[in-house]
Design an enzyme around this catalytic site. Sequence first.
Site, PDB file in Angstrom:
ATOM      1  N   GLU A  61     -14.748  -8.243  10.322  1.00  0.00           N
ATOM      2  CA  GLU A  61     -14.382  -7.388  11.620  1.00  0.00           C
ATOM      3  C   GLU A  61     -15.487  -7.068  12.413  1.00  0.00           C
ATOM      4  OE1 GLU A  61     -11.966  -3.910  11.327  1.00  0.00           O
ATOM      5  OE2 GLU A  61     -12.023  -3.367  13.183  1.00  0.00           O
ATOM      6  N   HIS A 113      -4.637  -6.482  14.212  1.00  0.00           N
ATOM      7  CA  HIS A 113      -4.191  -5.356  13.329  1.00  0.00           C
ATOM      8  C   HIS A 113      -3.312  -4.362  14.310  1.00  0.00           C
ATOM      9  CE1 HIS A 113      -7.199  -5.282   9.831  1.00  0.00           C
ATOM     10  NE2 HIS A 113      -7.447  -6.426  10.547  1.00  0.00           N
ATOM     11  N   ASP A 134     -14.959  -4.924   6.142  1.00  0.00           N
ATOM     12  CA  ASP A 134     -14.886  -4.199   7.157  1.00  0.00           C
ATOM     13  C   ASP A 134     -16.200  -3.509   7.497  1.00  0.00           C
ATOM     14  OD1 ASP A 134     -14.673  -2.514   9.441  1.00  0.00           O
ATOM     15  OD2 ASP A 134     -12.644  -1.546   8.797  1.00  0.00           O
ATOM     16  N   THR A 138       2.884   0.577   9.326  1.00  0.00           N
ATOM     17  CA  THR A 138       3.380   1.865   9.432  1.00  0.00           C
ATOM     18  C   THR A 138       4.898   1.511   9.825  1.00  0.00           C
ATOM     19  OG1 THR A 138       1.383   2.488  10.750  1.00  0.00           O
ATOM     20  CG2 THR A 138       3.515   3.818  11.199  1.00  0.00           C
ATOM     21  N   ASP A 151      -7.307  -4.599   2.292  1.00  0.00           N
ATOM     22  CA  ASP A 151      -7.277  -4.161   3.776  1.00  0.00           C
ATOM     23  C   ASP A 151      -8.592  -3.316   3.906  1.00  0.00           C
ATOM     24  OD1 ASP A 151      -6.146  -4.321   6.360  1.00  0.00           O
ATOM     25  OD2 ASP A 151      -4.941  -2.789   6.108  1.00  0.00           O
ATOM     26  N   GLY A 190      -0.009  -4.036  13.862  1.00  0.00           N
ATOM     27  CA  GLY A 190       1.159  -4.820  14.150  1.00  0.00           C
ATOM     28  C   GLY A 190       2.411  -4.110  14.667  1.00  0.00           C
TER      29      GLY A 190
HETATM   30  P1  13P Z   1       0.141  -0.703  11.640  1.00  0.00           P
HETATM   31  O1  13P Z   1       0.083   0.663  10.431  1.00  0.00           O
HETATM   32  O2  13P Z   1      -0.094   0.132  12.971  1.00  0.00           O
HETATM   33  O3  13P Z   1       1.223  -1.645  11.531  1.00  0.00           O
HETATM   34  O4  13P Z   1      -1.218  -1.569  11.433  1.00  0.00           O
HETATM   35  C1  13P Z   1      -1.439  -2.101   9.956  1.00  0.00           C
HETATM   36  C2  13P Z   1      -2.740  -2.512  10.009  1.00  0.00           C
HETATM   37  O5  13P Z   1      -3.198  -3.065  10.846  1.00  0.00           O
HETATM   38  C3  13P Z   1      -3.240  -2.815   8.328  1.00  0.00           C
HETATM   39  O6  13P Z   1      -4.471  -3.102   8.596  1.00  0.00           O
END
Ligand code: 13P
Length: 303
Positions: free
Chosen positions: A148, A221, A118, A246, A97, A223
Site C-alpha cells: 500500500e 479498500h 501495510d 463493514t 489485511d 468497498g
Molecule cells: P469496509 O469495512 O469499508 O467495507 O472496508 C473493508 C476494507 O477495506 C478492508 O481492508
Amino acid sequence: MFCRCHFCRGKLKPLVNMDQMLKKARANHYAVAQININNLEWIKAVLNAAQKSNTPVILGVSAGAGKYMHGFGNVVDMVKNTIAYNKITIPVALHLDHGSFEACIECLNVGFSSVMFDGSRLPINENIAKTNIIVKLAKKHHASVEAEVGGIGGSEDGTVSNGELASVEECSLLVKKTKICCLAAGIGNIHGIYPKNWKGLNFKRLQKITEATDGIPLVLHGGTGIPEKQIKEAISLGVCKINVNTECQLSFAAATRKYIAAKKDLDLKKKGFDPRKLLAPGVEAIEQICLEKFTMFGSVGKA
Ligand code: 13P
C-alpha cells in the site's frame, strides 16, 4: 497442488494465492471481492455464496479478527477444514489485511496464501525495503503480496488515516522496485460508513496511478457503500480487487436484531436460543451481501 486433508483425500484444491485470480480479473475487466471474515459464521457464509455463484473469492483477515479467532493458525485450520467439509471447489485465497511486518511473517509461516504488508505510514524507501523482504519470504511459500501507498481513510483495527490521495510517484516507485501482486492506493476511499458529505472516488488520481503502474492489479479498500456507478468506473480504470467488511457486519447485526426483536430466541419449544438458530439469519444476510457484491463487481461465474 491438491489438499491432503482426510476430508477430501486429495480431491480439492487447497488455498490459492491471488496472482492468477487478479491477472485474470484485470484482463477481463472485473474485480474479485475480498470479504473480511470474523468467525466461523462468516467463513461459512462467504464460501457458500462464492461456491453457489461460481465466484473466486479472497477471505480477508485483519489482525484484530485473527486475534478474535484465537490466532492466525486457527484461522488457517478453520478455513481449510470448512473448504474440505463443504467440498468447495472455487479458488479461495486467505489473505492478511493491513498486516504489520511481523504479522505478515507469522501468517506466511502458518499457511496464509496471501498477505498485505501495510507500509503506507512509512517513508517510501522503508516501505519498499520492507515490502521486498515480505515478497521474498512470500515467494518461498508460493504466496502473493499486496502493498500500500498513501493512507486510506477511516479507521479499521487501529489503522487510521484521513483518506488522502496516494502519490502517483510513490505508487510508480513501489511497483518498479518490488514484485508485488497488487497495489492498494488511496483515491479518496474510506473504511467504514461513508460520511454524507463524502466527495466520492477521485478518478483522475486513479487514472494517473493506473498509467504509472504498468498494468499492476489495483486494490480498492473501503468497498462498503460505494455506489455501483463508481465501482464500475473504478474497475474500468484498473481496480480488480475490492475489499468489503463493514457491510457484512451491518447486515449480520440487523438480521440478528430482527430475530431477537421478534422474540424468536424466547421460544423455548423451538429452542430459538440455540446459536445454530439464533445466528442463522445473520449468516444468510452475509451470504446475500456477498452475492450482491460479486454481481456488482462482475466476478460471478469467473471461478
Ligand atoms: P469496509 O469495512 O469499508 O467495507 O472496508 C473493508 C476494507 O477495506 C478492508 O481492508
